[in-house]
Design an enzyme around this catalytic site. Structure first.
Site, PDB file in Angstrom:
ATOM      1  CD  GLU A   1       6.956  -4.471 -11.195  1.00 53.25           C
ATOM      2  OE1 GLU A   1       7.954  -5.004 -12.321  1.00 53.25           O
ATOM      3  OE2 GLU A   1       6.593  -3.259 -11.021  1.00 53.25           O
TER       4      GLU A   1
ATOM      5  CB  CYS B   1       4.433   6.991  -6.482  1.00 54.81           C
ATOM      6  SG  CYS B   1       5.903   5.859  -6.630  1.00 54.81           S
TER       7      CYS B   1
ATOM      8  CE1 TYR C   1      10.369   6.762 -11.417  1.00 61.48           C
ATOM      9  CE2 TYR C   1       8.991   8.132 -10.522  1.00 61.48           C
ATOM     10  CZ  TYR C   1       9.478   8.472 -11.178  1.00 61.48           C
ATOM     11  OH  TYR C   1       9.019   8.134 -12.622  1.00 61.48           O
ATOM     12  N   GLY C   2      12.084   3.523  -6.465  1.00 54.79           N
ATOM     13  CA  GLY C   2      12.207   3.610  -4.362  1.00 54.79           C
ATOM     14  C   GLY C   2      13.690   3.254  -3.839  1.00 54.79           C
TER      15      GLY C   2
ATOM     16  CG  ASP D   1       3.157   3.727  -9.189  1.00 57.16           C
ATOM     17  OD1 ASP D   1       3.963   4.443  -8.319  1.00 57.16           O
ATOM     18  OD2 ASP D   1       3.768   2.554 -10.525  1.00 57.16           O
ATOM     19  CB  SER D   2       7.972   4.225 -10.161  1.00 56.83           C
ATOM     20  OG  SER D   2       6.987   3.367  -9.368  1.00 56.83           O
TER      21      SER D   2
ATOM     22  CB  CYS E   1       5.452  -0.028  -1.229  1.00 56.92           C
ATOM     23  SG  CYS E   1       5.756  -0.254  -3.355  1.00 56.92           S
ATOM     24  CB  THR E   2       2.011   1.062  -5.976  1.00 51.67           C
ATOM     25  OG1 THR E   2       2.793   1.050  -5.510  1.00 51.67           O
ATOM     26  CG2 THR E   2       1.897   2.337  -5.942  1.00 51.67           C
ATOM     27  CG  HIS E   3       4.596  -3.040  -6.421  1.00 53.49           C
ATOM     28  ND1 HIS E   3       4.685  -2.318  -6.605  1.00 53.49           N
ATOM     29  CD2 HIS E   3       5.280  -3.757  -7.663  1.00 53.49           C
ATOM     30  CE1 HIS E   3       5.068  -1.515  -8.251  1.00 53.49           C
ATOM     31  NE2 HIS E   3       5.336  -3.014  -8.010  1.00 53.49           N
TER      32      HIS E   3
ATOM     33  CB  THR F   1       8.874   6.600  -3.972  1.00 53.01           C
ATOM     34  OG1 THR F   1       8.923   4.858  -3.835  1.00 53.01           O
ATOM     35  CG2 THR F   1      10.229   6.703  -4.344  1.00 53.01           C
TER      36      THR F   1
HETATM   37  N1  DGL Z   1       5.666   2.398  -6.785  1.00 49.48           N
HETATM   38  C1  DGL Z   1       6.647   2.680  -5.637  1.00 49.48           C
HETATM   39  C2  DGL Z   1       5.618   2.596  -4.440  1.00 49.48           C
HETATM   40  O1  DGL Z   1       4.854   3.201  -3.819  1.00 49.48           O
HETATM   41  C3  DGL Z   1       7.138   1.137  -5.983  1.00 49.48           C
HETATM   42  C4  DGL Z   1       8.309   0.931  -7.096  1.00 49.48           C
HETATM   43  C5  DGL Z   1       9.005   1.742  -7.207  1.00 49.48           C
HETATM   44  O2  DGL Z   1       9.734   1.492  -6.346  1.00 49.48           O
HETATM   45  O3  DGL Z   1       9.268   2.507  -7.751  1.00 49.48           O
HETATM   46  O4  DGL Z   1       6.592   3.365  -3.458  1.00 49.48           O
END
Ligand code: DGL
Length: 272
Positions: free
Chosen positions: A155, A75, A44-45, A12-13, A187-189, A77
């Site tokens: 976060e 991730c 990364y988004g 993941d990012s 999205c992971t979060h 993204t």
């Molecule tokens: N991990 C990214 C996703 O699932 C979210 C965080 C980021 O923008 O890097 O899209």
């Protein structure tokens, strides 16, 4: 059945992908997991497709070097913007993507008439979820909504309360007026904000968490390809980050569900 005890890579990012690693740990307690979070370059988004592809490629190079049997693009993204290029470049590394898992979960019976995907700006502009769904079912109406502030909220641990509520209301207002059948947390979060999102949208939409969908999909993928580890062993985890291992260590528990051990800082560029 043949077993394969090599580790599985999850990347993941940053630390968001730990929601996928946690779901995978639950679904497959015997698998060894190597997790890589690119904490030096998160998020990364809001980056360009070229940059996201380059980062994804460096990570796959690193995981290949670790001898993983497959890698999970946790991730959304990276999965939305770079999966085809990564598959082409890393032909010997089977890649499972959170996106294909999310699409499959959304299209299980009963197939929705309307669904909304929530994701980062890059995920939404890639249009990859809509394309993935329409490849299978053209008749499903797909809306995509970028919710960039959900990432820092998760976060910071601000997943409930007035701030989270106002931000959810801001992004989800158009969906609130006419809720879809399914909302996919692309999205992971976002799984950390699921309660807040559900409260904002009311009871109609079924909320699909792409992390759990991805873990189940990965287990099926490993089974289909005779890549499951022996059922008799207990899985281990190893965590790599590209910056701030101590900070990762502190925040990770919120995403992984328990404390993480053995976090090592690495440099990606040197290895590619
Ligand atoms: N991990 C990214 C996703 O699932 C979210 C965080 C980021 O923008 O890097 O899209």
């Amino acid at each position: 059945m043949k077993n394969d005890n090599r580790p599985i890579g999850v990347f993941d990012s940053g630390l968001g992908g730990l929601t996928v690693a946690a779901a995978l740990r639950k679904a497959a307690p015997n698998e060894d997991i190597i997790y890589l979070g690119d904490t030096a370059r998160v998020p990364y988004g809001d980056k360009s497709p070229e940059t996201i592809r380059r980062f994804g490629s460096e990570i796959c190079g690193f995981l290949s070097g670790k001898g993983v049997k497959a890698a999970v693009i946790a991730c959304n993204t990276v999965a939305s913007v770079a999966a085809p290029q990564l598959r082409k470049k890393f032909r010997d590394l089977p890649l499972v993507s959170v996106l294909e898992a999310g699409v499959a979960a959304c299209l299980e019976e009963p197939v929705p008439e309307r669904l909304a995907v929530l994701g980062t700006k890059a995920t939404v502009s890639s249009d990859a979820y809509r394309r993935g769904i329409h490849r299978v079912r053209r008749d499903v109406l797909v809306e995509s909504v970028a919710c960039p502030l959900f990432v820092p909220l998760a976060e910071e641990g601000l997943t409930e309360g007035p701030v989270a509520g106002m931000i959810a209301e801001h992004y989800l207002r158009p969906l609130r007026e006419n809720p879809p059948d399914i909302v996919l947390l692309g999205c992971t979060h976002y799984p950390l904000l699921q309660k807040n999102i559900a409260e904002c949208l009311g009871p109609k939409p079924r909320i699909i968490d792409s992390a759990t969908a991805c873990a189940d999909f990965t287990v099926r993928f490993l089974e289909k390809n005779s890549l499951r580890a022996s059922a008799r062993k207990k899985g281990s985890e190893k965590f790599f980050v590209t910056d701030m291992p101590a900070d990762f260590f502190r925040t990770a528990a919120r995403f992984f569900g328990s404390m993480v051990g053995g976090v090592e800082k690495i440099s990606l560029k040197e290895r590619v």
